[in-house]
Design an enzyme around this catalytic site. Structure first.
Site, PDB file in Angstrom:
ATOM      1  N   LYS A  17     -99.135  58.090 -74.528  1.00 49.73           N
ATOM      2  CA  LYS A  17     -98.606  58.941 -75.652  1.00 49.73           C
ATOM      3  C   LYS A  17     -98.500  58.417 -76.942  1.00 49.73           C
ATOM      4  CE  LYS A  17     -97.442  63.472 -75.480  1.00 49.73           C
ATOM      5  NZ  LYS A  17     -98.071  64.473 -74.879  1.00 49.73           N
TER       6      LYS A  17
ATOM      7  N   TYR B 122     -83.736  40.584 -93.872  1.00 50.09           N
ATOM      8  CA  TYR B 122     -82.725  40.448 -93.301  1.00 50.09           C
ATOM      9  C   TYR B 122     -81.411  40.031 -94.081  1.00 50.09           C
ATOM     10  CZ  TYR B 122     -79.731  40.006 -88.735  1.00 50.09           C
ATOM     11  OH  TYR B 122     -78.731  40.335 -87.896  1.00 50.09           O
TER      12      TYR B 122
END
Length: 759
Positions: A95, A40
């Site tokens: 899925k 970060y």
């Protein structure tokens, strides 16, 4: 299992131990402040600036290139209908799970609260920069057609509505093969499509691409046959309207060659089935209840080719055969869309794969003796490991050839290997071994060919041209098993006990007796021993009637080793044999020695074991980096084990300075380069990845190899006997078909090497 129990089990699966089925996992180190400063602020600014300079750098510095969105508004969920976005989330997560486990594609599932077409499209377009591809799911027709059409036009990443095209691709591949089996002409077959939703329309369009004639298609919806004189037809239904004077499904099915069901359960009767043409092809794909029950259908028509959407029957038309691998290929070339050329490529690749010899692990998963191309196997099974490296390359090539690939592939073999590594479908080392064997196949004796799994291994070896099998065992049993598994090959089959082998037994006995007459064997005993398959098989190799031998599947290792050691001489300069295992681990290949022969090797034995193992490693085209391992490091203990290891290492360093070996080392130091460099910078193994562990005794080696195999599910080749003059290799009791095939390839390569050396 009762319905209430099934319901309870399903709810428990989704709720425990943690709700949902997918999670986000970090791919970079994050243990220290330094790591977080890179992940970060401030380090993250650097890739941001690079992407600002060139938007394509987003594929270099982020996960976009392997990230697909599974997006739905919940308006047509499975067989549940319009249940809303929140209720659709378990399906979308599922899925995502399938994308990951079958093709190593990461997924964010996104449920959109928008039934308005424009609002839905606007939402998807707004979030599309996050993703490398978009899988639309469970959106009702006709809106699904417009949504997909516009997104494909307006986005520069692959978009596919799987309910339409997944079913179309898989069923088209199955149809292509079914028509081939029935020897019918695809341009003449009469097809009835029952259902006129998104899947049915897309399926029929793709069938036309395969060669089906539009005039031979009759489409039905809930009102009956779709005729041109009907009013208020959608443009999609009008596309397949007929002017034939028939009204009902029952009339449409008379003399039809093919029935495609994408509607609802139990609407096809036995009488309808009987009215169809010879060799009818029936794809009853309504889920969970097909248009006609599978058992009823095959009872009604013996000549039927039947497919359903269910996993408990043959020929499952399952979308998981398509979407993970289609997106994999599209992502890997950064395709801007999934076009017709890519879909047709998937059809042909799937159809072709069903015609190839099926890996044994697929038979095991589906509890089959031997799957082979035919009426009950017209489409690959979802757990076929070859899907990952057969289908994506076909998609990628079609994308490149049709001009939609922004990052073409040039080295296709490297790409296939990358796909295999993604899914763990075999290892590079084993593929190299198989390819080397195929370059010069040898005559290989399978000494226990009257066992089903051994014969299956021989079939694989024959089909893949790894070796030329010679089958030993009870001839009538072997022939019966060959018929059962569809092993049609003209091979030498020998039963050593039969009268027709008397001459060969006597001849082998004479040779054996001459070598053993001063070791307590009589000529009569020698000839009698040749009735035993391992003695007979070993003598075939000794006299040159075969090039190599594998045995040991049905008997304990020690009982098989003894006759082999009696018959097969040691190699030149070898006084004591050893054994090594190749373990295919997540960190790469690791050779272990000695795993089965020497209980407490001396320092001199360890030197020889190291040298023989090094030669074994070189057989795989690898450079051996060897560590002698123990419970201490470089003399930190004064035990007998430490002393003999240090003596062996000292000898090797003095007399074979180019050999990369060191020790004694604890296993973690041997396998952790950072630890080794920090504590022992003087070691010859610094800067090298250790791929061989030499153990000080049998128990430590044997326990390690079996722990790796069971706990880490590491694939193993071996134990391989080292130091024999002939390529004879012994299997572990009850070895799997895959293990036997790998050992067969090793035996062939061993025979090749010994042939070169003896020239």
């Amino acid at each position: 299992m009762s319905n209430s129990r099934k319901r309870h089990e399903a709810l428990l699966y989704h709720a425990k131990p943690k709700p949902g089925k997918i999670a986000v996992i970090p791919t970079k180190k994050y243990a220290t402040q330094h790591d977080l400063a890179l992940a970060y602020s401030p380090g993250v600014a650097e890739p941001c600036l690079e992407i600002e300079k060139d938007r394509n750098n987003v594929y270099k510095y982020t996960s976009k290139g392997n990230l697909v969105a599974v997006i739905s508004n919940g308006t047509a969920v499975l067989g549940l209908g319009d249940i809303g976005p929140e209720a659709s989330k378990p399906v979308m997560e599922g899925k995502g799970l399938l994308f990951k486990i079958f093709a190593d594609i990461d997924v964010f599932d996104i449920e959109v609260d928008a039934t308005d077409v424009d609002k839905f499209i606007e939402t998807v377009k707004a979030i599309s920069p996050t993703f490398g591809g978009i899988n639309l799911e469970d959106i009702k027709a006709p809106e699904a057609f417009e949504i997909e059409r516009r997104l494909k036009e307006e986005l520069d990443i692959p978009v596919m509505h799987d309910d339409q095209h997944g079913t179309a691709i898989i069923s088209a591949a199955a149809l292509k093969n079914a028509i081939e089996i029935t020897k019918k002409d695809i341009s003449k077959v009469k097809i009835v499509v029952n259902g006129a939703g998104a899947a049915a329309i897309s399926c029929t369009r793709l069938y036309l691409e395969l060669g089906v004639e539009r005039k031979n298609v009759i489409m039905c919806d809930s009102k009956g046959v779709i005729q041109k004189n009907r009013t208020n037809l959608t443009s999609q239904k009008a596309e397949f309207a007929t002017d034939l004077e028939i009204d009902t499904l029952e009339e449409a099915m008379q003399n039809a060659d093919v029935f495609i069901g994408l509607s609802k359960g139990n609407i096809v009767t036995p009488e309808m089935l009987l009215s169809m043409a010879n060799d009818p092809i029936v794809f009853a794909m309504a889920n969970p209840v097909p248009e006609i029950d599978y058992d009823l259908a095959i009872k009604t028509r013996k000549d039927i080719i039947m497919a359903t959407g269910r996993s408990d029957h043959p020929n499952q038309v399952n979308n998981v055969l398509g979407f993970p691998f289609i997106f994999r290929g599209a992502l890997d070339v950064r395709a801007t869309k999934i076009n017709e050329a890519m879909k047709i490529a998937a059809v042909h690749a799937l159809a072709d794969l069903a015609k190839k010899s099926v890996p044994e692990q697929v038979n095991i998963v589906y509890d089959e003796i031997s799957l082979s191309f035919g009426r009950e196997y017209i489409i690959p099974k979802p757990f076929d490991p070859r899907l990952i490296y057969e289908i994506p390359p076909a998609i990628a090539k079609a994308a490149i050839e049709s001009g939609v690939a922004l990052q073409p592939i040039s080295d296709w073999e490297a790409y296939r290997e990358e796909l295999m590594e993604r899914s763990g479908s075999g290892s590079k080392e084993i593929r190299i071994l198989h390819n080397r064997a195929k370059n010069n196949p040898k005559k290989l004796v399978f000494a226990e060919a009257d066992h089903l799994d051994v014969l299956k291994a021989a079939q694989r070896v024959y089909d893949e041209k790894i070796a030329k099998p010679i089958l030993l065992g009870r001839k009538e049993v072997i022939l019966e098993l060959m018929e059962e598994i569809g092993f049609d090959a003209d091979l030498l089959i020998i039963d050593p006990k039969t009268d027709e082998e008397t001459e060969r037994r006597d001849r082998f006995g004479e040779v054996y007796w001459k070598n053993r007459q001063r070791k307590g064997r009589t000529l009569t005993e020698a000839k009698k021993l040749m009735r035993e398959r391992n003695y007979f098989a070993a003598m075939m190799v000794n006299v040159g009637e075969a090039d190599a031998l594998i045995t040991g599947y049905s008997r304990p290792y020690p009982s098989v080793v003894r006759p082999i050691l009696e018959l097969i001489e040691k190699d030149k300069g070898i006084t004591k044999i050893a054994a090594s295992n190749l373990m295919i681990t997540k960190q790469g290949p690791l050779f272990l020695a000695d795993t089965t022969i020497n209980i407490n090797p001396s320092a001199k034995d360890l030197v020889k074991i190291s040298q023989m193992t090094a030669n074994f490693v070189k057989m795989f085209g690898m450079k051996p980096n060897m560590a002698m391992v123990s419970f201490s490091n470089f003399g930190s203990s004064n035990s007998e084990t430490s002393k003999k290891i240090n003596e062996a290492i000292g000898y090797l360093h003095r007399h074979f300075p180019d050999t990369v070996i060191d020790g004694e080392l604890q296993a973690d130091f041997a396998l952790n380069p950072e630890m080794l460099a920090k504590e022992f910078p003087f070691s010859k193994l610094n800067g090298k990845k250790v791929n061989v562990l030499i153990f000080p005794n049998l128990e430590s080696a044997n326990i390690t190899y079996k722990l790796l195999k069971e706990v880490n599910e590491a694939e193993s080749i071996g134990p391989v006997i080292l130091g024999l003059s002939k390529p004879v290799h012994i299997l572990q009791l009850g070895a799997s078909v895959d293990e036997m095939v790998n050992m067969a390839a090793l035996a062939v390569v061993d025979a090749q090497e010994k042939e070169k050396r003896n020239k």
